[in-house]
Design a protein around this motif. Structure first.
Motif, PDB file in Angstrom:
ATOM      1  N   SER A 277       0.873  -1.172   0.000  1.00 44.08           N
ATOM      2  CA  SER A 277       0.000   0.000   0.000  1.00 44.08           C
ATOM      3  C   SER A 277       0.912   1.225   0.000  1.00 44.08           C
ATOM      4  O   SER A 277       1.563   1.527   0.993  1.00 44.08           O
ATOM      5  N   PHE A 278       0.971   1.899  -1.139  1.00 48.87           N
ATOM      6  CA  PHE A 278       1.911   2.996  -1.336  1.00 48.87           C
ATOM      7  C   PHE A 278       1.154   4.320  -1.364  1.00 48.87           C
ATOM      8  O   PHE A 278       0.135   4.429  -2.067  1.00 48.87           O
ATOM      9  N   GLY A 279       1.640   5.316  -0.645  1.00 46.78           N
ATOM     10  CA  GLY A 279       1.027   6.651  -0.680  1.00 46.78           C
ATOM     11  C   GLY A 279      -0.451   6.581  -0.334  1.00 46.78           C
ATOM     12  O   GLY A 279      -0.860   5.938   0.629  1.00 46.78           O
ATOM     13  N   GLN A 280      -1.260   7.243  -1.165  1.00 44.79           N
ATOM     14  CA  GLN A 280      -2.716   7.224  -0.929  1.00 44.79           C
ATOM     15  C   GLN A 280      -3.346   5.935  -1.442  1.00 44.79           C
ATOM     16  O   GLN A 280      -4.565   5.784  -1.420  1.00 44.79           O
ATOM     17  N   ARG A 291       6.563  -1.447 -12.757  1.00 46.08           N
ATOM     18  CA  ARG A 291       7.337  -0.208 -12.596  1.00 46.08           C
ATOM     19  C   ARG A 291       8.159  -0.222 -11.310  1.00 46.08           C
ATOM     20  O   ARG A 291       9.227   0.378 -11.234  1.00 46.08           O
ATOM     21  N   GLN A 292       7.628  -0.870 -10.281  1.00 45.34           N
ATOM     22  CA  GLN A 292       8.350  -0.893  -9.004  1.00 45.34           C
ATOM     23  C   GLN A 292       9.537  -1.852  -9.051  1.00 45.34           C
ATOM     24  O   GLN A 292      10.470  -1.712  -8.249  1.00 45.34           O
ATOM     25  N   GLY A 293       9.499  -2.811  -9.998  1.00 48.97           N
ATOM     26  CA  GLY A 293      10.559  -3.824 -10.058  1.00 48.97           C
ATOM     27  C   GLY A 293      11.973  -3.241 -10.068  1.00 48.97           C
ATOM     28  O   GLY A 293      12.792  -3.575  -9.204  1.00 48.97           O
ATOM     29  N   PRO A 294      12.315  -2.335 -11.002  1.00 46.07           N
ATOM     30  CA  PRO A 294      13.683  -1.809 -11.049  1.00 46.07           C
ATOM     31  C   PRO A 294      14.057  -1.006  -9.797  1.00 46.07           C
ATOM     32  O   PRO A 294      15.197  -1.076  -9.337  1.00 46.07           O
ATOM     33  N   ARG A 313       8.723   6.835  -7.635  1.00 51.98           N
ATOM     34  CA  ARG A 313       7.819   7.935  -8.024  1.00 51.98           C
ATOM     35  C   ARG A 313       6.802   7.410  -9.027  1.00 51.98           C
ATOM     36  O   ARG A 313       7.125   7.245 -10.205  1.00 51.98           O
ATOM     37  N   PRO A 314       5.582   7.131  -8.565  1.00 54.31           N
ATOM     38  CA  PRO A 314       4.584   6.627  -9.521  1.00 54.31           C
ATOM     39  C   PRO A 314       4.156   7.731 -10.473  1.00 54.31           C
ATOM     40  O   PRO A 314       4.085   8.895 -10.068  1.00 54.31           O
ATOM     41  N   GLN A 315       3.902   7.369 -11.711  1.00 48.08           N
ATOM     42  CA  GLN A 315       3.438   8.407 -12.634  1.00 48.08           C
ATOM     43  C   GLN A 315       1.957   8.668 -12.414  1.00 48.08           C
ATOM     44  O   GLN A 315       1.220   7.790 -11.937  1.00 48.08           O
TER      45      GLN A 315
END
Ligand SMILES: Cc1cc2nc3c(=O)[nH]c(=O)nc-3n(C[C@H](O)[C@H](O)[C@H](O)COP(=O)(O)OP(=O)(O)OC[C@H]3O[C@@H](n4cnc5c(N)ncnc54)[C@H](O)[C@@H]3O)c2cc1C
Length: 363
Positions: A277-280, A291-294, A313-315
């Protein structure tokens, strides 16, 4: 030797494996503990059901990938984590110690809110159970057989389209009160609704399914719908075993992580993908795990080497592509919606390129 334990063979961890294969971590032994040996790539699964891909094209062979990357593989289910003693509990009763832990175990189908769903509906996950059941359903389908797909997010909608094309069945997509493709732009929803109508898929909006019984979907007001099978594509829930981790969780039960994907208050535990559970709160979509893999791979290496981890940093918006199952797709990004054969070509190219990284060709 210290021990890095990767828990779950999800979309983020396959990239961690790949990067460890390219550059091993000196002084660290790495183990992947996973329940499934073939890790499904969800983006291609509706294509498997539509007959566009063979099942093995959408599956990552984790033993082969781990072997290529110098990572030990253990096939078992985690049932808990002790973050103080630094141990993972396994279903076979053995504990596994670790110095650095990363969790990428995904989400489970949310069948808890509708009585009978767990017993009488076929959930989309685990996919190693879904694929053989779907193969039987496809092989035994009768013309006009009533099939219901409950849940009209991207996965449910793609599966309804795929089944309507592949089988001459009477497919109903139960969208409920949240409607078709909640959160997608209106133009995309219109185009998809048209495609569903062209394929003969009945779209049932406005009323939620409140109960499932054998061969029936029941609604609060207007009776029930006869369907066999009922396929359950309505939402993602946190796996119950996460309560046995002693880790901080959000209101839905997913593991709270900080901006660097570290479990809140535990700098030696990371989590990524649907389980985190990331951010909001990010959508439970494979694109975020990918995207989180790298970032996860870089951060595990940084912490192992005593350096500070980097931020994820999620887009804001992301390209969402939905296969219509007939060699066409619809895509949306930043409010623009496009449709056609070239959109399918784009989706197919992205998906095949992703798989090639982990299936051996480019590993
Ligand atoms: C049919 C379908 C189609 C979808 N299509 C799309 C799409 O087009 N685009 C998109 O962005 N998203 C899509 N999704 C959502 C997507 O599947 C998930 O968001 C994505 O798989 C999450 O990846 P993950 O890495 O978090 O975990 P997962 O891919 O779920 O992987 C988790 C791994 O952990 C293992 N595991 C689980 N529990 C344990 C345990 N207790 N112990 C050990 N191992 C465990 C599992 O065996 C699995 O290998 C789709 C989902 C479905 C079901």
């Amino acid at each position: 030797m210290r021990h890095l334990l990767l828990l779950g063979g999800g979309h983020a961890h396959v990239e961690v494996l790949r990067q460890l294969g390219a550059a091993p971590l000196p002084g660290w032994q790495v183990t992947l503990l996973t329940r499934e040996v073939m890790s499904p790539y969800s983006g291609m699964l509706p294509g498997v059901l539509a007959g566009l891909y063979r099942p093995e094209q959408a599956l990552i062979d984790l033993p082969a990938l781990a072997a290529r990357c110098g990572v030990a593989l253990l096939v078992d289910r985690a049932t808990g984590v002790d973050p103080v003693a630094r141990r993972v509990r396994r279903a076979d009763g053995n504990d596994l110690p670790w110095d650095l832990l990363s969790i990428d175990t995904g989400a489970t189908p949310d069948t808890s809110r509708v009585p009978g769903a767990a017993e009488h509906a076929l959930p989309l996950k685990p996919i190693d159970a879904l694929l053989p059941r779907m193969a039987d359903i496809i092989a035994g389908a009768r013309p006009g057989q009533p099939i219901a797909v409950v849940g009209a997010g991207a996965a449910g909608t793609e599966i309804a389209l795929a089944l309507a094309l592949r089988l001459r069945a009477a497919v109903t997509l139960v969208a409920g009160r949240s409607g078709l493709l909640p959160g997608f732009p209106a133009r995309m929803r219109r185009l998809v609704a048209r495609a569903l109508a062209q394929r003969g898929v009945a779209l049932r909006e406005g009323q939620d399914a409140v109960r499932i019984s054998q061969g029936q979907v029941h609604f609060a007001e207007a009776g029930s719908l006869a369907a066999d099978p009922v396929i359950w594509a309505a939402g993602a829930a946190a796996a119950p075993w996460l309560t046995e981790t002693g880790l901080h969780r959000d209101a839905r039960g997913f593991l709270r992580v900080d901006d660097c994907l570290r479990a809140a208050g535990h700098p030696d535990i990371f989590a990524a993908g649907d389980v985190a559970s990331f951010g909001q709160g990010l959508p439970k979509a494979g694109v975020f795990a990918v995207r989180q893999g790298p970032v996860l791979a870089g951060n595990l290496r940084a912490v192992a080497e005593g350096r500070a981890p980097a931020l994820f940093r999620p887009q804001g918006d992301y390209l969402r592509l939905l296969s219509l199952g007939d060699g066409k797709a619809i895509g949306t990004r930043n409010g623009f919606t496009v449709r056609g054969r070239w959109v399918w070509w784009l989706k197919d190219t992205i998906d095949r390129r992703f798989m090639a990284r982990y299936q051996g060709a480019a590993a």
